[in-house]
Design a protein around this motif. Structure first.
Motif, mmCIF file in Angstrom:
data_model
loop_
_atom_site.group_PDB
_atom_site.id
_atom_site.type_symbol
_atom_site.label_atom_id
_atom_site.label_comp_id
_atom_site.label_asym_id
_atom_site.label_seq_id
_atom_site.Cartn_x
_atom_site.Cartn_y
_atom_site.Cartn_z
ATOM 1 N N ASP A 91 0.811 -1.219 0.000
ATOM 2 C CA ASP A 91 0.000 0.000 0.000
ATOM 3 C C ASP A 91 0.840 1.264 0.000
ATOM 4 O OD1 ASP A 91 -2.348 -1.609 0.307
ATOM 5 O OD2 ASP A 91 -1.949 -1.718 2.460
ATOM 6 N N LEU A 92 2.095 1.142 0.426
ATOM 7 C CA LEU A 92 2.956 2.318 0.576
ATOM 8 C C LEU A 92 4.343 2.070 -0.009
ATOM 9 C CD1 LEU A 92 2.211 3.041 4.351
ATOM 10 C CD2 LEU A 92 1.386 4.406 2.416
ATOM 11 N N ILE A 93 4.909 3.125 -0.561
ATOM 12 C CA ILE A 93 6.322 3.164 -0.930
ATOM 13 C C ILE A 93 6.879 4.311 -0.099
ATOM 14 C CG2 ILE A 93 7.988 3.541 -2.782
ATOM 15 C CD1 ILE A 93 5.609 2.614 -4.714
ATOM 16 N N VAL A 94 7.787 4.001 0.811
ATOM 17 C CA VAL A 94 8.241 4.977 1.802
ATOM 18 C C VAL A 94 9.679 5.399 1.519
ATOM 19 C CG1 VAL A 94 8.487 5.463 4.262
ATOM 20 C CG2 VAL A 94 6.719 3.850 3.486
ATOM 21 N N VAL A 95 9.878 6.713 1.387
ATOM 22 C CA VAL A 95 11.203 7.286 1.140
ATOM 23 C C VAL A 95 11.820 7.671 2.484
ATOM 24 C CG1 VAL A 95 12.518 9.085 -0.047
ATOM 25 C CG2 VAL A 95 10.445 8.130 -1.115
ATOM 26 N N HIS A 96 13.063 7.245 2.676
ATOM 27 C CA HIS A 96 13.816 7.496 3.905
ATOM 28 C C HIS A 96 15.139 8.176 3.571
ATOM 29 C CE1 HIS A 96 11.528 4.573 6.429
ATOM 30 N NE2 HIS A 96 11.358 3.953 5.268
ATOM 31 N N CYS A 97 15.834 8.626 4.620
ATOM 32 C CA CYS A 97 17.231 9.043 4.474
ATOM 33 C C CYS A 97 18.050 8.273 5.503
ATOM 34 C CB CYS A 97 17.398 10.550 4.667
ATOM 35 S SG CYS A 97 17.130 11.136 6.352
ATOM 36 N N SER A 98 19.331 8.187 5.270
ATOM 37 C CA SER A 98 20.211 7.454 6.187
ATOM 38 C C SER A 98 20.632 8.302 7.383
ATOM 39 C CB SER A 98 21.459 6.965 5.448
ATOM 40 O OG SER A 98 22.200 8.063 4.958
ATOM 41 N N ALA A 99 20.280 9.600 7.370
ATOM 42 C CA ALA A 99 20.668 10.533 8.430
ATOM 43 C C ALA A 99 22.189 10.600 8.568
ATOM 44 C CB ALA A 99 19.996 10.202 9.756
ATOM 45 N N THR A 100 22.858 10.677 7.415
ATOM 46 C CA THR A 100 24.312 10.848 7.372
ATOM 47 C C THR A 100 24.615 12.142 6.627
ATOM 48 O OG1 THR A 100 24.375 9.451 5.386
ATOM 49 C CG2 THR A 100 24.874 8.382 7.487
#
Length: 158
Positions: free
Chosen positions: A12-21
């Motif tokens: 239901d979802l495609i979630v964009v993240h960051c590595s927090a670097t």
């Protein structure tokens, strides 16, 4: 050998993240897997990692349940962009042009496979803290992925 994990029943979802670097930190699947193992995961939690040069590394098999967003892992695909914080560790949209180009292609491919899935940023799945039925920036528990995915999608016709 990578453990065989359970497959999702739906997406239901495609979630964009960051590595927090930071912007000079050129990490990838190997480093993120090490971080996630230290947190008790069985392997990397994301399905895809987009490195600073725009190259893609595959994490979990796309069909597997991820470990990237509490409460939504069983129905989502996780994409992590390397970067997302400045030298002081504060949220920063410091992704490269190559990363954004790769993100556009990858999200287009994922959307073609999962037509009814919504594309969101990790922060967009924060709980509604004031109970008004809307998630607003002052309610974000996390800044991840350090940019407004909805605005970016509109600008990029996705």
């Amino acid at each position: 050998m990578t453990p065989r994990l359970k497959d999702r029943d739906r997406t239901d979802l495609i979630v964009v993240h960051c590595s927090a670097t930071g912007p000079k930190s050129d990490i990838g699947k190997r480093e993120i897997t090490q971080w996630h193992l230290k947190r008790g995961f069985v392997t990397i939690g994301y399905h895809y990692v987009i490195r600073r040069d725009g190259s893609i590394e595959t994490g979990r098999r796309e069909s597997e349940i991820g470990a990237h967003v509490a409460g939504h892992n069983s129905n989502s695909v996780g994409v992590c962009m390397v970067g997302g914080v400045d030298a002081q560790g504060k949220p920063a949209d410091n992704f490269t042009t190559a990363q954004y180009e790769t993100l556009k292609v990858l999200l287009g491919q994922l959307k073609a496979r999962y037509e009814s899935a919504r594309i969101v940023g990790h922060r967009d799945l924060s709980p509604d803290l004031n109970g008004d039925g809307k998630i607003t920036p002052n309610e974000f528990i996390k800044a991840c992925p350090s940019f407004d995915v909805a605005s970016w999608l509109k600008k990029n016709s996705l």
